[in-house]
Design a protein around this motif. Structure first.
Motif, PDB file in Angstrom:
ATOM      1  N   TYR A   8       0.748  -1.125   0.005  1.00  0.00           N
ATOM      2  CA  TYR A   8       0.138  -0.028  -0.045  1.00  0.00           C
ATOM      3  C   TYR A   8       0.721   1.083   0.046  1.00  0.00           C
ATOM      4  O   TYR A   8       0.228   2.477  -0.343  1.00  0.00           O
ATOM      5  CB  TYR A   8      -0.812   0.113   1.337  1.00  0.00           C
ATOM      6  CG  TYR A   8      -1.837  -1.164   1.342  1.00  0.00           C
ATOM      7  CD1 TYR A   8      -2.785  -1.320   0.448  1.00  0.00           C
ATOM      8  CD2 TYR A   8      -1.713  -2.264   2.361  1.00  0.00           C
ATOM      9  CE1 TYR A   8      -3.862  -2.537   0.221  1.00  0.00           C
ATOM     10  CE2 TYR A   8      -2.580  -3.217   2.258  1.00  0.00           C
ATOM     11  CZ  TYR A   8      -3.643  -3.427   1.559  1.00  0.00           C
ATOM     12  OH  TYR A   8      -4.367  -4.540   1.615  1.00  0.00           O
ATOM     13  N   GLY A   9       2.211   1.090   0.338  1.00  0.00           N
ATOM     14  CA  GLY A   9       3.001   2.504   0.451  1.00  0.00           C
ATOM     15  C   GLY A   9       2.670   3.187   1.756  1.00  0.00           C
ATOM     16  O   GLY A   9       2.843   4.320   1.906  1.00  0.00           O
ATOM     17  N   MET A  10       2.335   2.392   2.657  1.00  0.00           N
ATOM     18  CA  MET A  10       1.832   2.858   3.899  1.00  0.00           C
ATOM     19  C   MET A  10       3.021   2.651   5.161  1.00  0.00           C
ATOM     20  O   MET A  10       3.559   1.354   5.183  1.00  0.00           O
ATOM     21  CB  MET A  10       0.856   2.067   4.587  1.00  0.00           C
ATOM     22  CG  MET A  10       0.538   2.868   6.191  1.00  0.00           C
ATOM     23  SD  MET A  10      -1.040   1.939   6.955  1.00  0.00           S
ATOM     24  CE  MET A  10      -2.145   2.809   7.043  1.00  0.00           C
ATOM     25  N   GLY A  47      -0.902   9.283   1.115  1.00  0.00           N
ATOM     26  CA  GLY A  47      -1.709  10.178   1.756  1.00  0.00           C
ATOM     27  C   GLY A  47      -2.675   9.584   2.773  1.00  0.00           C
ATOM     28  O   GLY A  47      -3.624  10.137   3.170  1.00  0.00           O
ATOM     29  N   PHE A  48      -2.086   8.560   3.595  1.00  0.00           N
ATOM     30  CA  PHE A  48      -2.783   7.841   4.450  1.00  0.00           C
ATOM     31  C   PHE A  48      -3.127   8.817   5.715  1.00  0.00           C
ATOM     32  O   PHE A  48      -4.502   8.545   6.310  1.00  0.00           O
ATOM     33  CB  PHE A  48      -2.225   6.651   4.951  1.00  0.00           C
ATOM     34  CG  PHE A  48      -2.251   5.403   3.799  1.00  0.00           C
ATOM     35  CD1 PHE A  48      -3.238   4.727   3.857  1.00  0.00           C
ATOM     36  CD2 PHE A  48      -1.049   5.173   3.294  1.00  0.00           C
ATOM     37  CE1 PHE A  48      -3.675   3.558   2.772  1.00  0.00           C
ATOM     38  CE2 PHE A  48      -1.071   4.257   2.259  1.00  0.00           C
ATOM     39  CZ  PHE A  48      -2.357   3.377   2.090  1.00  0.00           C
ATOM     40  N   ASN A  89       6.561  14.892  -3.320  1.00  0.00           N
ATOM     41  CA  ASN A  89       6.976  14.881  -4.584  1.00  0.00           C
ATOM     42  C   ASN A  89       6.879  13.124  -5.518  1.00  0.00           C
ATOM     43  O   ASN A  89       7.482  13.296  -6.704  1.00  0.00           O
ATOM     44  CB  ASN A  89       8.535  15.116  -4.537  1.00  0.00           C
ATOM     45  CG  ASN A  89       9.434  14.138  -3.995  1.00  0.00           C
ATOM     46  OD1 ASN A  89       9.136  13.239  -3.431  1.00  0.00           O
ATOM     47  ND2 ASN A  89      10.604  14.807  -3.565  1.00  0.00           N
ATOM     48  N   PHE A  90       6.635  12.178  -4.704  1.00  0.00           N
ATOM     49  CA  PHE A  90       6.575  10.803  -5.113  1.00  0.00           C
ATOM     50  C   PHE A  90       7.878  10.219  -5.775  1.00  0.00           C
ATOM     51  O   PHE A  90       7.807   9.221  -6.338  1.00  0.00           O
ATOM     52  CB  PHE A  90       5.390  10.834  -6.341  1.00  0.00           C
ATOM     53  CG  PHE A  90       4.123  11.243  -5.568  1.00  0.00           C
ATOM     54  CD1 PHE A  90       3.511  10.258  -4.772  1.00  0.00           C
ATOM     55  CD2 PHE A  90       3.547  12.363  -5.993  1.00  0.00           C
ATOM     56  CE1 PHE A  90       1.901  10.466  -4.430  1.00  0.00           C
ATOM     57  CE2 PHE A  90       2.038  12.748  -5.537  1.00  0.00           C
ATOM     58  CZ  PHE A  90       1.664  11.702  -4.612  1.00  0.00           C
ATOM     59  N   ASP A  91       9.026  10.826  -5.235  1.00  0.00           N
ATOM     60  CA  ASP A  91      10.337  10.232  -5.598  1.00  0.00           C
ATOM     61  C   ASP A  91      10.618   8.923  -5.111  1.00  0.00           C
ATOM     62  O   ASP A  91      11.385   8.216  -5.527  1.00  0.00           O
ATOM     63  CB  ASP A  91      11.211  11.261  -5.076  1.00  0.00           C
ATOM     64  CG  ASP A  91      11.648  12.395  -6.352  1.00  0.00           C
ATOM     65  OD1 ASP A  91      10.815  12.557  -7.357  1.00  0.00           O
ATOM     66  OD2 ASP A  91      12.285  13.123  -5.950  1.00  0.00           O
ATOM     67  N   MET A 118       8.615   1.210  -6.533  1.00  0.00           N
ATOM     68  CA  MET A 118       8.189  -0.123  -6.292  1.00  0.00           C
ATOM     69  C   MET A 118       7.838  -0.944  -7.559  1.00  0.00           C
ATOM     70  O   MET A 118       7.623  -0.368  -8.673  1.00  0.00           O
ATOM     71  CB  MET A 118       6.962  -0.235  -5.152  1.00  0.00           C
ATOM     72  CG  MET A 118       7.423   0.470  -3.885  1.00  0.00           C
ATOM     73  SD  MET A 118       6.152   0.450  -2.921  1.00  0.00           S
ATOM     74  CE  MET A 118       6.798   1.411  -1.359  1.00  0.00           C
ATOM     75  N   ASN A 119       7.552  -2.115  -7.367  1.00  0.00           N
ATOM     76  CA  ASN A 119       7.420  -2.993  -8.777  1.00  0.00           C
ATOM     77  C   ASN A 119       5.847  -2.782  -9.278  1.00  0.00           C
ATOM     78  O   ASN A 119       5.502  -3.204 -10.448  1.00  0.00           O
ATOM     79  CB  ASN A 119       7.503  -4.658  -8.369  1.00  0.00           C
ATOM     80  CG  ASN A 119       8.917  -4.840  -8.022  1.00  0.00           C
ATOM     81  OD1 ASN A 119       9.903  -4.329  -8.320  1.00  0.00           O
ATOM     82  ND2 ASN A 119       9.304  -5.683  -7.151  1.00  0.00           N
ATOM     83  N   HIS A 120       4.912  -2.222  -8.547  1.00  0.00           N
ATOM     84  CA  HIS A 120       3.673  -2.028  -8.877  1.00  0.00           C
ATOM     85  C   HIS A 120       3.237  -0.712  -8.524  1.00  0.00           C
ATOM     86  O   HIS A 120       3.674  -0.217  -7.553  1.00  0.00           O
ATOM     87  CB  HIS A 120       2.760  -3.247  -8.364  1.00  0.00           C
ATOM     88  CG  HIS A 120       2.454  -2.974  -6.553  1.00  0.00           C
ATOM     89  ND1 HIS A 120       3.665  -3.792  -6.030  1.00  0.00           N
ATOM     90  CD2 HIS A 120       1.745  -2.548  -5.885  1.00  0.00           C
ATOM     91  CE1 HIS A 120       3.363  -3.594  -4.866  1.00  0.00           C
ATOM     92  NE2 HIS A 120       2.303  -2.712  -4.531  1.00  0.00           N
ATOM     93  N   PRO A 121       2.561  -0.073  -9.566  1.00  0.00           N
ATOM     94  CA  PRO A 121       2.146   1.438  -9.205  1.00  0.00           C
ATOM     95  C   PRO A 121       1.043   1.484  -8.033  1.00  0.00           C
ATOM     96  O   PRO A 121       0.387   0.527  -7.896  1.00  0.00           O
ATOM     97  CB  PRO A 121       1.357   1.728 -10.563  1.00  0.00           C
ATOM     98  CG  PRO A 121       1.011   0.404 -11.039  1.00  0.00           C
ATOM     99  CD  PRO A 121       2.085  -0.391 -10.921  1.00  0.00           C
ATOM    100  N   LEU A 122       1.312   2.652  -7.313  1.00  0.00           N
ATOM    101  CA  LEU A 122       0.477   2.968  -6.241  1.00  0.00           C
ATOM    102  C   LEU A 122      -0.283   4.272  -6.213  1.00  0.00           C
ATOM    103  O   LEU A 122       0.500   5.296  -6.454  1.00  0.00           O
ATOM    104  CB  LEU A 122       1.335   2.665  -4.909  1.00  0.00           C
ATOM    105  CG  LEU A 122       1.990   1.359  -4.511  1.00  0.00           C
ATOM    106  CD1 LEU A 122       2.859   1.657  -3.436  1.00  0.00           C
ATOM    107  CD2 LEU A 122       0.761   0.592  -4.139  1.00  0.00           C
TER     108      LEU A 122
END
Length: 265
Positions: free
Chosen positions: A103-105, A134-135, A154-156, A160-164
Protein backbone atom coordinates in the motif's frame (compact mmCIF):
# COMPACT_ATOMS: atom_id res chain seq x y z
CA UNK A 1 10.64 -17.96 5.35
CA UNK A 2 11.51 -15.11 2.98
CA UNK A 3 8.99 -12.27 2.78
CA UNK A 4 6.74 -12.65 -0.26
CA UNK A 5 4.16 -9.97 -0.98
CA UNK A 6 1.95 -12.17 -3.15
CA UNK A 7 1.62 -15.02 -0.63
CA UNK A 8 1.76 -13.04 2.63
CA UNK A 9 -1.98 -12.88 3.40
CA UNK A 10 -2.70 -16.45 2.28
CA UNK A 11 0.08 -17.74 4.54
CA UNK A 12 -1.26 -15.65 7.40
CA UNK A 13 -4.74 -17.11 6.88
CA UNK A 14 -3.29 -20.63 6.83
CA UNK A 15 -1.70 -19.97 10.24
CA UNK A 16 -5.04 -18.59 11.45
CA UNK A 17 -6.78 -21.82 10.45
CA UNK A 18 -4.09 -24.00 11.99
CA UNK A 19 -4.21 -22.21 15.37
CA UNK A 20 -7.96 -21.49 15.31
CA UNK A 21 -8.56 -23.03 18.75
CA UNK A 22 -5.73 -21.09 20.39
CA UNK A 23 -7.78 -17.94 20.85
CA UNK A 24 -5.00 -15.61 21.98
CA UNK A 25 -3.00 -16.54 18.88
CA UNK A 26 -5.91 -16.47 16.44
CA UNK A 27 -7.07 -13.11 17.85
CA UNK A 28 -3.61 -11.67 17.18
CA UNK A 29 -3.69 -12.93 13.60
CA UNK A 30 -7.23 -11.58 13.19
CA UNK A 31 -5.97 -8.11 14.17
CA UNK A 32 -3.65 -8.18 11.15
CA UNK A 33 -6.29 -9.56 8.79
CA UNK A 34 -8.88 -6.97 9.83
CA UNK A 35 -6.26 -4.24 9.55
CA UNK A 36 -5.37 -5.33 6.02
CA UNK A 37 -9.05 -5.54 5.04
CA UNK A 38 -9.73 -1.98 6.24
CA UNK A 39 -6.68 -0.55 4.45
CA UNK A 40 -7.55 -2.41 1.25
CA UNK A 41 -10.96 -0.70 1.32
CA UNK A 42 -9.33 2.70 1.98
CA UNK A 43 -10.68 2.88 5.52
CA UNK A 44 -8.85 3.63 8.74
CA UNK A 45 -7.71 0.42 10.45
CA UNK A 46 -7.89 -0.19 14.20
CA UNK A 47 -4.88 0.19 16.46
CA UNK A 48 -2.59 -2.83 16.38
CA UNK A 49 -1.30 -4.74 19.40
CA UNK A 50 2.38 -5.66 19.67
CA UNK A 51 2.91 -8.15 16.87
CA UNK A 52 4.84 -10.78 18.73
CA UNK A 53 4.14 -14.11 20.39
CA UNK A 54 4.01 -13.58 24.14
CA UNK A 55 5.42 -16.12 26.58
CA UNK A 56 1.92 -17.40 27.31
CA UNK A 57 1.19 -17.78 23.60
CA UNK A 58 4.41 -19.73 23.10
CA UNK A 59 3.45 -22.08 25.94
CA UNK A 60 0.00 -22.56 24.36
CA UNK A 61 1.60 -23.36 21.01
CA UNK A 62 4.04 -25.78 22.59
CA UNK A 63 1.20 -27.60 24.37
CA UNK A 64 -0.77 -27.70 21.11
CA UNK A 65 2.17 -29.10 19.16
CA UNK A 66 2.93 -31.70 21.82
CA UNK A 67 -0.53 -33.16 21.14
CA UNK A 68 -0.10 -32.96 17.37
CA UNK A 69 3.25 -34.73 17.32
CA UNK A 70 2.84 -38.45 17.96
CA UNK A 71 5.41 -41.21 18.51
CA UNK A 72 6.59 -42.79 15.29
CA UNK A 73 6.20 -39.70 13.13
CA UNK A 74 8.91 -39.09 10.55
CA UNK A 75 11.13 -36.03 10.66
CA UNK A 76 9.24 -34.62 7.69
CA UNK A 77 5.86 -35.09 9.38
CA UNK A 78 7.15 -33.42 12.54
CA UNK A 79 8.45 -30.47 10.51
CA UNK A 80 5.08 -30.09 8.84
CA UNK A 81 3.45 -29.81 12.27
CA UNK A 82 6.01 -27.34 13.60
CA UNK A 83 6.39 -25.16 10.48
CA UNK A 84 3.23 -23.00 10.99
CA UNK A 85 4.55 -21.81 14.37
CA UNK A 86 7.92 -20.93 12.89
CA UNK A 87 6.27 -19.22 9.93
CA UNK A 88 3.86 -17.22 12.07
CA UNK A 89 6.68 -15.58 14.00
CA UNK A 90 8.20 -14.37 10.72
CA UNK A 91 4.86 -13.19 9.33
CA UNK A 92 4.22 -11.06 12.42
CA UNK A 93 7.59 -9.35 12.00
CA UNK A 94 6.99 -8.81 8.26
CA UNK A 95 3.71 -6.89 8.55
CA UNK A 96 5.30 -3.45 8.19
CA UNK A 97 7.16 -4.63 5.06
CA UNK A 98 3.85 -5.90 3.71
CA UNK A 99 2.12 -2.54 4.33
CA UNK A 100 4.95 -0.63 2.67
CA UNK A 101 5.12 -2.82 -0.42
CA UNK A 102 1.38 -3.44 -0.82
CA UNK A 103 0.00 0.00 0.00
CA UNK A 104 2.92 2.40 0.38
CA UNK A 105 1.94 2.84 4.05
CA UNK A 106 5.09 3.61 6.03
CA UNK A 107 3.61 5.09 9.23
CA UNK A 108 0.68 3.03 10.53
CA UNK A 109 -2.31 5.39 10.83
CA UNK A 110 -5.09 3.98 13.02
CA UNK A 111 -8.62 5.17 13.67
CA UNK A 112 -7.99 5.67 17.40
CA UNK A 113 -4.90 7.77 16.77
CA UNK A 114 -6.52 10.02 14.16
CA UNK A 115 -9.28 10.81 16.67
CA UNK A 116 -6.57 11.92 19.12
CA UNK A 117 -4.88 13.96 16.40
CA UNK A 118 -8.09 15.75 15.47
CA UNK A 119 -8.61 16.76 19.10
CA UNK A 120 -5.07 18.08 19.22
CA UNK A 121 -5.37 20.00 15.94
CA UNK A 122 -8.65 21.54 17.11
CA UNK A 123 -9.62 22.84 13.69
CA UNK A 124 -6.28 24.53 12.92
CA UNK A 125 -5.36 24.66 9.20
CA UNK A 126 -2.73 22.02 8.53
CA UNK A 127 -0.21 21.00 5.87
CA UNK A 128 1.16 17.49 5.51
CA UNK A 129 4.48 17.32 3.69
CA UNK A 130 6.15 14.16 2.38
CA UNK A 131 2.67 12.65 2.62
CA UNK A 132 3.41 9.56 0.55
CA UNK A 133 0.13 8.00 -0.55
CA UNK A 134 -1.75 10.26 1.83
CA UNK A 135 -2.90 7.83 4.53
CA UNK A 136 -2.58 10.38 7.33
CA UNK A 137 -4.48 13.12 5.51
CA UNK A 138 -7.02 10.58 4.24
CA UNK A 139 -7.67 9.51 7.84
CA UNK A 140 -8.32 13.10 8.89
CA UNK A 141 -10.65 13.62 5.94
CA UNK A 142 -12.46 10.37 6.70
CA UNK A 143 -13.27 11.33 10.30
CA UNK A 144 -13.71 15.08 9.75
CA UNK A 145 -15.23 15.99 6.41
CA UNK A 146 -13.99 19.29 5.06
CA UNK A 147 -11.09 19.61 7.51
CA UNK A 148 -8.67 22.38 6.39
CA UNK A 149 -5.69 20.22 5.42
CA UNK A 150 -3.45 20.00 2.37
CA UNK A 151 -1.25 17.01 1.54
CA UNK A 152 1.87 17.23 -0.65
CA UNK A 153 4.59 14.84 -1.83
CA UNK A 154 7.07 14.68 -4.69
CA UNK A 155 6.53 10.88 -5.15
CA UNK A 156 10.24 10.28 -5.68
CA UNK A 157 10.01 7.30 -3.32
CA UNK A 158 7.71 5.36 -5.68
CA UNK A 159 10.17 2.87 -7.12
CA UNK A 160 8.18 -0.25 -6.30
CA UNK A 161 7.32 -3.06 -8.67
CA UNK A 162 3.65 -2.10 -8.91
CA UNK A 163 2.08 1.36 -9.26
CA UNK A 164 0.46 2.81 -6.16
CA UNK A 165 -2.17 5.53 -6.33
CA UNK A 166 -2.73 8.01 -3.47
CA UNK A 167 -5.72 7.16 -1.25
CA UNK A 168 -6.72 10.83 -1.15
CA UNK A 169 -5.80 14.00 -3.01
CA UNK A 170 -2.05 14.64 -2.68
CA UNK A 171 -0.56 17.61 -4.52
CA UNK A 172 2.69 16.76 -6.31
CA UNK A 173 5.13 19.24 -4.82
CA UNK A 174 8.53 19.26 -3.16
CA UNK A 175 8.32 19.66 0.61
CA UNK A 176 10.32 22.90 0.65
CA UNK A 177 8.16 24.41 -2.09
CA UNK A 178 4.99 23.33 -0.28
CA UNK A 179 6.14 24.96 2.96
CA UNK A 180 6.95 28.20 1.16
CA UNK A 181 3.67 28.19 -0.81
CA UNK A 182 1.28 27.35 2.04
CA UNK A 183 3.06 28.80 5.08
CA UNK A 184 0.96 31.94 5.44
CA UNK A 185 -2.25 29.88 5.53
CA UNK A 186 -1.34 27.14 8.02
CA UNK A 187 -0.76 26.71 11.75
CA UNK A 188 0.42 23.08 11.85
CA UNK A 189 2.83 21.06 9.70
CA UNK A 190 2.67 17.24 9.73
CA UNK A 191 5.72 15.18 8.86
CA UNK A 192 5.50 11.39 9.14
CA UNK A 193 8.37 8.99 8.49
CA UNK A 194 10.75 11.35 6.71
CA UNK A 195 13.56 9.32 5.05
CA UNK A 196 16.93 8.91 6.74
CA UNK A 197 18.98 9.62 3.63
CA UNK A 198 17.72 13.18 3.08
CA UNK A 199 18.39 16.39 4.99
CA UNK A 200 15.21 18.01 3.71
CA UNK A 201 13.60 17.69 7.17
CA UNK A 202 16.46 19.72 8.65
CA UNK A 203 16.17 22.33 5.87
CA UNK A 204 12.44 22.63 6.50
CA UNK A 205 12.98 23.00 10.24
CA UNK A 206 15.38 25.87 9.61
CA UNK A 207 13.04 27.49 7.09
CA UNK A 208 10.25 27.44 9.67
CA UNK A 209 12.54 28.98 12.26
CA UNK A 210 13.79 31.72 9.94
CA UNK A 211 10.21 32.61 9.02
CA UNK A 212 9.21 32.70 12.72
CA UNK A 213 6.61 29.97 12.30
CA UNK A 214 7.12 28.71 15.87
CA UNK A 215 7.26 32.21 17.34
CA UNK A 216 3.80 32.85 15.89
CA UNK A 217 2.39 29.75 17.59
CA UNK A 218 2.90 27.25 14.78
CA UNK A 219 3.67 23.61 15.48
CA UNK A 220 5.53 20.88 13.60
CA UNK A 221 4.27 17.37 14.39
CA UNK A 222 6.87 14.73 13.58
CA UNK A 223 6.26 10.97 13.54
CA UNK A 224 9.42 8.90 13.52
CA UNK A 225 12.02 6.87 15.36
CA UNK A 226 14.50 9.20 17.00
CA UNK A 227 18.04 8.45 15.81
CA UNK A 228 16.68 5.32 14.17
CA UNK A 229 14.77 4.33 11.05
CA UNK A 230 13.51 7.80 10.08
CA UNK A 231 14.69 11.39 9.59
CA UNK A 232 18.18 12.79 9.22
CA UNK A 233 20.82 12.90 11.95
CA UNK A 234 20.95 16.70 11.58
CA UNK A 235 17.23 16.94 12.29
CA UNK A 236 17.34 14.81 15.44
CA UNK A 237 20.36 16.75 16.68
CA UNK A 238 18.94 20.24 16.14
CA UNK A 239 15.17 19.90 16.63
CA UNK A 240 13.83 20.87 20.04
CA UNK A 241 11.41 18.01 20.56
CA UNK A 242 8.86 16.98 23.12
CA UNK A 243 6.96 13.69 23.05
CA UNK A 244 3.25 14.48 22.90
CA UNK A 245 1.55 12.38 25.59
CA UNK A 246 -1.93 12.72 24.12
CA UNK A 247 -0.68 11.79 20.66
CA UNK A 248 1.32 8.76 21.79
CA UNK A 249 -1.39 7.11 23.89
CA UNK A 250 -2.94 5.37 20.88
CA UNK A 251 0.05 5.37 18.54
CA UNK A 252 0.61 1.79 17.29
CA UNK A 253 4.17 0.68 18.03
CA UNK A 254 3.66 -2.87 16.88
CA UNK A 255 7.16 -4.05 15.94
CA UNK A 256 10.82 -3.44 16.74
CA UNK A 257 10.73 0.12 15.37
CA UNK A 258 10.22 2.52 18.27
CA UNK A 259 8.55 5.35 16.37
CA UNK A 260 6.51 7.92 18.26
CA UNK A 261 4.94 11.36 17.90
CA UNK A 262 6.96 14.49 18.64
CA UNK A 263 6.06 18.18 18.75
CA UNK A 264 8.39 20.97 17.65
CA UNK A 265 7.23 24.44 18.64
Amino acid sequence: MTFNLETYISRLKACRDYFAKLYSVSDLIDALLFSDLAISKKRLPDKLPKLELSDSMIIEIQDFLSKEIRPGMSELEIQQKVRPAEELDGLLHDYRDYLIEKYGMFAYISKEWVRDLLKFLNGRPTLEIMAGNGFLTAGIRELKKGYPIKATDNFDWQVMNHPLSPVTKVVKMEASAAIEYYLKDIEVVLLAWSPQHSNCDWLILNYLRVNKFFEHGGQLIVIGEKNGATNSKKFWKQAELSAAKNLNKNWSRFDLIEDQVFIVE
